[in-house]
Design a protein around this motif. Structure first.
Motif, PDB file in Angstrom:
ATOM      1  N   TYR A 112       1.012  -1.215  -0.459  1.00  0.00           N
ATOM      2  CA  TYR A 112       0.131   0.154  -0.168  1.00  0.00           C
ATOM      3  C   TYR A 112       0.778   1.646   0.245  1.00  0.00           C
ATOM      4  N   GLU A 113       1.766   1.537   1.094  1.00  0.00           N
ATOM      5  CA  GLU A 113       2.842   2.469   1.189  1.00  0.00           C
ATOM      6  C   GLU A 113       3.835   2.600  -0.374  1.00  0.00           C
ATOM      7  N   LYS A 114       3.790   1.434  -0.848  1.00  0.00           N
ATOM      8  CA  LYS A 114       4.872   1.994  -1.705  1.00  0.00           C
ATOM      9  C   LYS A 114       3.416   2.567  -3.488  1.00  0.00           C
ATOM     10  N   VAL A 115       2.566   1.920  -3.022  1.00  0.00           N
ATOM     11  CA  VAL A 115       1.434   1.745  -4.598  1.00  0.00           C
ATOM     12  C   VAL A 115       1.343   3.522  -4.646  1.00  0.00           C
ATOM     13  N   TYR A 116       0.583   3.769  -3.266  1.00  0.00           N
ATOM     14  CA  TYR A 116      -0.006   4.800  -2.950  1.00  0.00           C
ATOM     15  C   TYR A 116       0.100   5.683  -2.138  1.00  0.00           C
ATOM     16  N   ALA A 117       1.367   5.734  -1.528  1.00  0.00           N
ATOM     17  CA  ALA A 117       1.378   6.975  -0.447  1.00  0.00           C
ATOM     18  C   ALA A 117       2.907   7.246  -0.570  1.00  0.00           C
ATOM     19  N   SER A 118       3.303   6.909  -1.534  1.00  0.00           N
ATOM     20  CA  SER A 118       5.223   6.958  -1.995  1.00  0.00           C
ATOM     21  C   SER A 118       4.880   8.289  -2.965  1.00  0.00           C
ATOM     22  N   HIS A 119       4.760   9.149  -3.211  1.00  0.00           N
ATOM     23  CA  HIS A 119       5.070  10.516  -3.986  1.00  0.00           C
ATOM     24  C   HIS A 119       6.350  11.515  -3.907  1.00  0.00           C
ATOM     25  N   SER A 120       6.450  12.046  -5.094  1.00  0.00           N
ATOM     26  CA  SER A 120       8.244  12.748  -4.916  1.00  0.00           C
ATOM     27  C   SER A 120       6.969  14.339  -4.735  1.00  0.00           C
ATOM     28  N   PRO A 121       7.718  15.080  -4.899  1.00  0.00           N
ATOM     29  CA  PRO A 121       7.235  16.606  -3.789  1.00  0.00           C
ATOM     30  C   PRO A 121       6.779  17.272  -5.290  1.00  0.00           C
ATOM     31  N   ASN A 122       7.478  16.856  -6.922  1.00  0.00           N
ATOM     32  CA  ASN A 122       7.139  17.019  -7.765  1.00  0.00           C
ATOM     33  C   ASN A 122       6.163  16.271  -8.837  1.00  0.00           C
ATOM     34  N   ALA A 123       5.657  15.483  -8.236  1.00  0.00           N
ATOM     35  CA  ALA A 123       4.133  14.645  -7.872  1.00  0.00           C
ATOM     36  C   ALA A 123       3.374  15.455  -8.031  1.00  0.00           C
ATOM     37  N   LEU A 124       3.437  15.444  -6.413  1.00  0.00           N
ATOM     38  CA  LEU A 124       2.430  16.239  -5.503  1.00  0.00           C
ATOM     39  C   LEU A 124       2.243  17.710  -6.211  1.00  0.00           C
ATOM     40  N   LEU A 125       3.270  18.295  -6.986  1.00  0.00           N
ATOM     41  CA  LEU A 125       2.737  19.347  -7.370  1.00  0.00           C
ATOM     42  C   LEU A 125       2.173  19.598  -8.799  1.00  0.00           C
ATOM     43  N   LEU A 126       3.009  18.401  -9.899  1.00  0.00           N
ATOM     44  CA  LEU A 126       1.958  17.877 -10.702  1.00  0.00           C
ATOM     45  C   LEU A 126       0.264  17.905 -10.842  1.00  0.00           C
ATOM     46  N   GLN A 127      -0.098  17.487  -9.047  1.00  0.00           N
ATOM     47  CA  GLN A 127      -1.554  16.863  -8.923  1.00  0.00           C
ATOM     48  C   GLN A 127      -1.644  17.902  -8.611  1.00  0.00           C
ATOM     49  N   ALA A 128      -1.466  18.856  -8.130  1.00  0.00           N
ATOM     50  CA  ALA A 128      -2.355  20.545  -7.655  1.00  0.00           C
ATOM     51  C   ALA A 128      -2.276  20.685  -8.820  1.00  0.00           C
ATOM     52  N   ARG A 129      -1.586  20.997  -9.975  1.00  0.00           N
ATOM     53  CA  ARG A 129      -1.753  21.177 -11.014  1.00  0.00           C
ATOM     54  C   ARG A 129      -3.621  20.778 -11.798  1.00  0.00           C
ATOM     55  N   ILE A 130      -2.996  19.701 -11.698  1.00  0.00           N
ATOM     56  CA  ILE A 130      -4.480  19.220 -12.169  1.00  0.00           C
ATOM     57  C   ILE A 130      -5.748  19.473 -11.858  1.00  0.00           C
ATOM     58  N   TRP A 131      -5.620  19.182 -10.352  1.00  0.00           N
ATOM     59  CA  TRP A 131      -6.913  19.378  -9.577  1.00  0.00           C
ATOM     60  C   TRP A 131      -6.824  21.188  -9.615  1.00  0.00           C
ATOM     61  N   SER A 132      -6.640  22.313  -9.558  1.00  0.00           N
ATOM     62  CA  SER A 132      -6.793  23.150 -10.192  1.00  0.00           C
ATOM     63  C   SER A 132      -7.547  22.865 -11.675  1.00  0.00           C
ATOM     64  N   THR A 133      -7.825  22.412 -12.430  1.00  0.00           N
ATOM     65  CA  THR A 133      -8.007  22.683 -13.584  1.00  0.00           C
ATOM     66  C   THR A 133      -9.582  21.679 -13.787  1.00  0.00           C
ATOM     67  N   LEU A 134     -10.086  21.655 -12.198  1.00  0.00           N
ATOM     68  CA  LEU A 134     -11.775  20.430 -12.360  1.00  0.00           C
ATOM     69  C   LEU A 134     -12.829  21.810 -12.108  1.00  0.00           C
ATOM     70  N   HIS A 135     -13.050  21.426 -13.080  1.00  0.00           N
ATOM     71  CA  HIS A 135     -14.552  21.317 -13.426  1.00  0.00           C
ATOM     72  C   HIS A 135     -16.291  20.657 -13.643  1.00  0.00           C
ATOM     73  N   PHE A 136     -17.241  21.587 -13.948  1.00  0.00           N
ATOM     74  CA  PHE A 136     -18.219  20.833 -14.097  1.00  0.00           C
ATOM     75  C   PHE A 136     -18.537  20.686 -15.281  1.00  0.00           C
ATOM     76  N   LEU A 137     -19.232  19.788 -16.070  1.00  0.00           N
ATOM     77  CA  LEU A 137     -20.124  20.414 -17.213  1.00  0.00           C
ATOM     78  C   LEU A 137     -21.335  19.641 -17.456  1.00  0.00           C
ATOM     79  N   LEU A 138     -22.525  20.287 -18.276  1.00  0.00           N
ATOM     80  CA  LEU A 138     -23.394  18.959 -18.501  1.00  0.00           C
ATOM     81  C   LEU A 138     -24.376  18.894 -17.578  1.00  0.00           C
ATOM     82  N   ASP A 139     -24.386  20.404 -16.572  1.00  0.00           N
ATOM     83  CA  ASP A 139     -25.857  20.711 -15.875  1.00  0.00           C
ATOM     84  C   ASP A 139     -24.274  19.697 -14.549  1.00  0.00           C
ATOM     85  N   GLY A 140     -23.690  19.842 -14.187  1.00  0.00           N
ATOM     86  CA  GLY A 140     -22.319  19.134 -13.587  1.00  0.00           C
ATOM     87  C   GLY A 140     -23.056  17.758 -13.441  1.00  0.00           C
TER      88      GLY A 140
END
Ligand code: MN
Length: 317
Positions: free
Chosen positions: A188-216
């Motif tokens: 579990y830890e290796k696959v889901y809970a081990s991120h590089s700092p750059n990986a988390l920065l990438l994920q933060a940028r992807i999260w910031s694009t989140l939006h809803f379409l077709l009436d949610g």
């Protein structure tokens, strides 16, 4: 009996090539490593070669350093293709290898049965489960690192035992794999809970694009491929982000859309009755499971998204 056919096909050949789909995931890696061990234990000559390298989070798996990337070299008697619904997803030309047989082991329901021996079990949660079944059927005992490969394959294809393919059968098999030496907390830890700092920065940028379409009813996150290099991350660091897109209340279809100038890849997710595998199949080369699928559209992001939204809109009517 397919297990016997598999057994005798393997027994009568010597040189094997193992491969799987582009963008390796836990099931494609874990099942390749388990099969690699199996063929080696029978005294076979075995090469693993894929279009892509093993993502960093899976390199803890024993023998992952034996997994090579293209180009292919040499002659093989048998090609073993795992977790790959059709040869187009390999990223290399299967016709370029003059093997006498192709073993196709898979659980995707859109598998095209392209092998000379096809072991396609669409009820299996992972190819790792099918290989484990084979080991059980043939009374094959295996070392703890193979238990870890199989457990990793099943854990990742069930979304960490959260998807609808998680059930008592799967949990019992994974309990058996834990008994055979799979270290559940470590995996579990290796696959889901081990991120590089750059990986988390990438994920933060992807999260910031989140939006809803077709009436949610549709949730979208997007990422230009260039962002990966810009942030010093790996493409595989965006893996799993797509799973969040279908978690919002009221959303039927979620998607993570990765794109460059002329090509757009959509990872589709859904909960319950909406079948994104069927939606993805409307695009040539697309397909997958009912709640997780993908396709590539040869258009820039905005146009590709429009095309997909019109398909989804019809599906939701
Ligand atoms: Mn799989």
């Amino acid at each position: 009996m397919i297990w016997n056919d598999l057994h005798s096909l393997i027994a009568s050949h010597n040189k094997f090539l193992i491969s799987s789909h582009m963008s390796l995931d836990g099931d494609s890696i874990g099942s390749q490593l388990a099969f690699y061990w199996y063929l080696n234990s029978l005294g076979k000559e075995v090469t693993i070669c894929n279009h892509d390298a093993v993502p960093a989070k899976f390199t803890f798996l024993h023998n992952s350093d034996k997994m090579t990337v293209l180009p292919l070299k040499g002659h093989y008697d048998v090609i073993v293709i795992l977790d790959c619904s059709n040869p187009g997803r390999l990223g290399w030309d299967i016709g370029s290898v003059s093997a006498s047989d192709i073993i196709n082991i898979d659980h995707h329901r859109d598998n095209t049965r392209f092998g000379t021996l096809n072991l396609v079990d669409t009820a299996a949660a992972a190819v790792g489960e099918i290989i484990y079944d084979h080991f059980l059927n043939c009374n094959i005992s295996f070392p703890h690192h193979v238990a870890e490969s199989l457990y990793t394959a099943i854990m990742t294809d069930t979304g960490g035992f959260r998807f609808s393919n998680t059930n008592s059968r799967i949990l019992k098999k994974c309990a058996d794999l834990a008994d055979k030496g799979a270290d559940c907390a470590k995996i579990y830890e290796k696959v889901y809970a081990s991120h590089s700092p750059n990986a988390l920065l990438l994920q933060a940028r992807i999260w910031s694009t989140l939006h809803f379409l077709l009436d949610g009813r549709v949730c979208v996150m997007e990422m230009p491929y260039s962002l990966v290099d810009e942030l010093g991350a790996q493409l595989s660091d965006s893996e799993g982000m797509s799973d969040y897109t279908s978690t919002a209340e009221g959303v039927y279809v979620g998607m993570l859309v990765k794109h460059n100038e002329n090509q757009t890849h959509l990872s589709l997710r859904s909960k319950g009755r909406i079948d994104v595998g069927k939606i993805a199949q409307k695009i040539p080369g697309g397909g997958g499971h009912s709640n997780a699928a993908g396709c590539t559209i040869n258009l820039p992001y905005t146009q590709a998204l429009q095309k997909m939204l019109s398909i989804i809109e019809k599906e939701l009517q």
